[in-house]
Design an enzyme around this catalytic site. Structure first.
Site, PDB file in Angstrom:
ATOM      1  N   CYS A  78      35.537   3.136  77.881  1.00  0.00           N
ATOM      2  CA  CYS A  78      37.105   3.301  77.513  1.00  0.00           C
ATOM      3  C   CYS A  78      37.399   2.260  76.634  1.00  0.00           C
ATOM      4  O   CYS A  78      38.537   2.400  75.831  1.00  0.00           O
ATOM      5  CB  CYS A  78      38.060   3.701  78.625  1.00  0.00           C
ATOM      6  SG  CYS A  78      37.557   5.108  79.527  1.00  0.00           S
ATOM      7  N   HIS A 114      45.113   2.996  75.489  1.00  0.00           N
ATOM      8  CA  HIS A 114      44.066   3.930  76.082  1.00  0.00           C
ATOM      9  C   HIS A 114      44.821   4.858  76.764  1.00  0.00           C
ATOM     10  O   HIS A 114      45.769   4.626  77.577  1.00  0.00           O
ATOM     11  CB  HIS A 114      43.077   3.252  76.943  1.00  0.00           C
ATOM     12  CG  HIS A 114      42.304   4.120  77.560  1.00  0.00           C
ATOM     13  ND1 HIS A 114      41.539   5.218  76.846  1.00  0.00           N
ATOM     14  CD2 HIS A 114      41.798   4.370  78.805  1.00  0.00           C
ATOM     15  CE1 HIS A 114      40.766   5.975  77.749  1.00  0.00           C
ATOM     16  NE2 HIS A 114      41.093   5.414  78.968  1.00  0.00           N
ATOM     17  N   ASN A 158      42.072  12.087  79.045  1.00  0.00           N
ATOM     18  CA  ASN A 158      41.366  10.897  78.788  1.00  0.00           C
ATOM     19  C   ASN A 158      40.370  11.076  77.989  1.00  0.00           C
ATOM     20  O   ASN A 158      39.059  11.714  78.379  1.00  0.00           O
ATOM     21  CB  ASN A 158      41.268  10.303  80.307  1.00  0.00           C
ATOM     22  CG  ASN A 158      40.310   8.819  80.098  1.00  0.00           C
ATOM     23  OD1 ASN A 158      39.995   8.436  78.900  1.00  0.00           O
ATOM     24  ND2 ASN A 158      40.511   8.232  81.037  1.00  0.00           N
TER      25      ASN A 158
END
Ligand code: COA
Length: 321
Positions: free
Chosen positions: A111, A248, A278
């Site tokens: 990520c 993020h 996500n």
């Protein structure tokens, strides 16, 4: 000399999957998912690939910057879930775009991948090796998620985002910090193929994402504010000097926890995770593109980008838009 973002783009799969849709598959509810994560729906591939989504996002970033594919000198794709180990996704994107002059390769830092790729591109440009770079973050996580595991399948979504950066005399990216902690790798992992050859064959292990959600949560709310402070201090800035924090998009409660620890109002932390979930390395460039297209990024604004994830990897970047 600085490096400036001069174009953004993004692409999402057509299919939208709501929390109620997931409640038909696993024992969960819209209420549980919204309360614990802030996620309401996500886009899931029904054929789109990391390569097709990243190529579309790159085309839009080039269009946004008014540049041609032939102008691109470096093309990086950050992804943790490529369709093919070889060739890399970036070379396939290069072929679709017709960016024949570009050097293309992939980078995986989960990520934090987009942020690490952006830093890599800036280092090349600052070293005088290239003038510009196209950087995409793309994921089709739906192929590595266990759709019977309610603690992970509700979290993730598919998509891609991209930025074009260029050497500039105007202030642009001011600084980066990056960190990795390989000792905590087991808290979020996904195995690739097991070792198997004429001499050894290991027992099958699941090829799906496995996660200790609480550990990841605790890591994010502790380390992300610390690394944001670190990059701001290095640039003689304080959290209050930042106009927007493009973080993020893992979980609303994580973003809120980071805002609290930085003592900054939550309205400086734009979020789109309610609509997209996500998307790992795609999260930051997709959100940045949405803000850009909504006209919320004005010249001279100070932005912080920050990503964190498996590895563990985490980092932050401060820039002038
Ligand atoms: N629906 C309903 N119940 C669920 C559920 C779901 N989708 N997922 C887990 N549960 C249950 C658990 O089984 C557990 O039940 P039990 O008490 O009977 O054992 C209960 O909910 C509490 O689980 P827990 O894991 O303690 O919940 P939590 O408050 O920590 O929330 C996460 C779970 C995953 C939402 C949270 O830990 C989180 O967001 N972590 C960060 C994950 C992340 O962002 N990862 C990617 C980083 S890049």
């Amino acid at each position: 000399m600085s490096v400036k973002i001069i174009g953004t783009g993004s692409a999402l799969p057509q299919k939208i999957v709501t929390n109620d849709d997931l409640a038909q598959m696993v024992e969960t509810s819209d209420e549980w998912i919204r309360e614990r994560t802030g996620i309401g729906s996500r886009h899931i591939s029904t054929g789109e690939t990391v390569v097709s989504l990243a190529a579309e996002a790159c085309e839009r970033a080039l269009e946004n910057a008014g540049k041609n594919p032939a102008d691109v000198q470096l093309l990086l794709v950050a992804t943790a879930a490529p369709e093919t180990g070889i060739p890399c996704a970036a070379c396939q994107v290069q072929s679709i775009l017709g960016a024949g002059s570009a050097v293309a390769f992939d980078l995986n830092a989960a990520c934090a991948g987009f942020l690490f790729a952006l830093h890599t591109a800036c280092a090349y440009i600052e070293a005088g090796i290239y003038e510009n770079a196209l950087i995409a973050g793309g994921e089709v996580l739906s192929k590595i998620v266990d759709w019977t595991d309610r603690s992970t399948c509700v979290l993730f979504g598919d998509g891609a985002g991209a930025v074009l950066v260029q050497r500039s005399e105007q202030p642009g990216i001011l600084g980066f910090v990056q960190h990795s902690d390989g000792t905590k790798g087991e808290v979020l992992q996904c195995h690739s193929r097991q070792l198997s050859n004429p001499y050894i064959s290991l027992p099958f292990d699941s090829h799906f994402v496995k996660m200790d959600g609480r550990e990841v949560f605790a890591f994010a709310v502790r380390q992300v504010p610390a690394c944001i402070r670190e990059v701001l201090e290095r640039n003689s800035l304080s959290p209050a000097d930042v106009d927007l924090y493009v973080l993020h998009q893992a979980n609303r409660r994580i973003v809120e926890g980071i805002a609290r620890r930085l003592s900054v109002e939550e309205d400086r932390f734009p979020m789109n995770l309610d609509r997209v979930g996500n998307m790992s390395s795609a999260a930051i460039p997709v959100l940045l593109d949405e803000l850009n297209r909504e006209g919320r990024l004005r010249q001279g604004m100070t932005l912080v980008l920050s990503g964190f994830g498996a590895g563990l990897t985490y980092g932050a970047c401060v820039l002038r838009w």
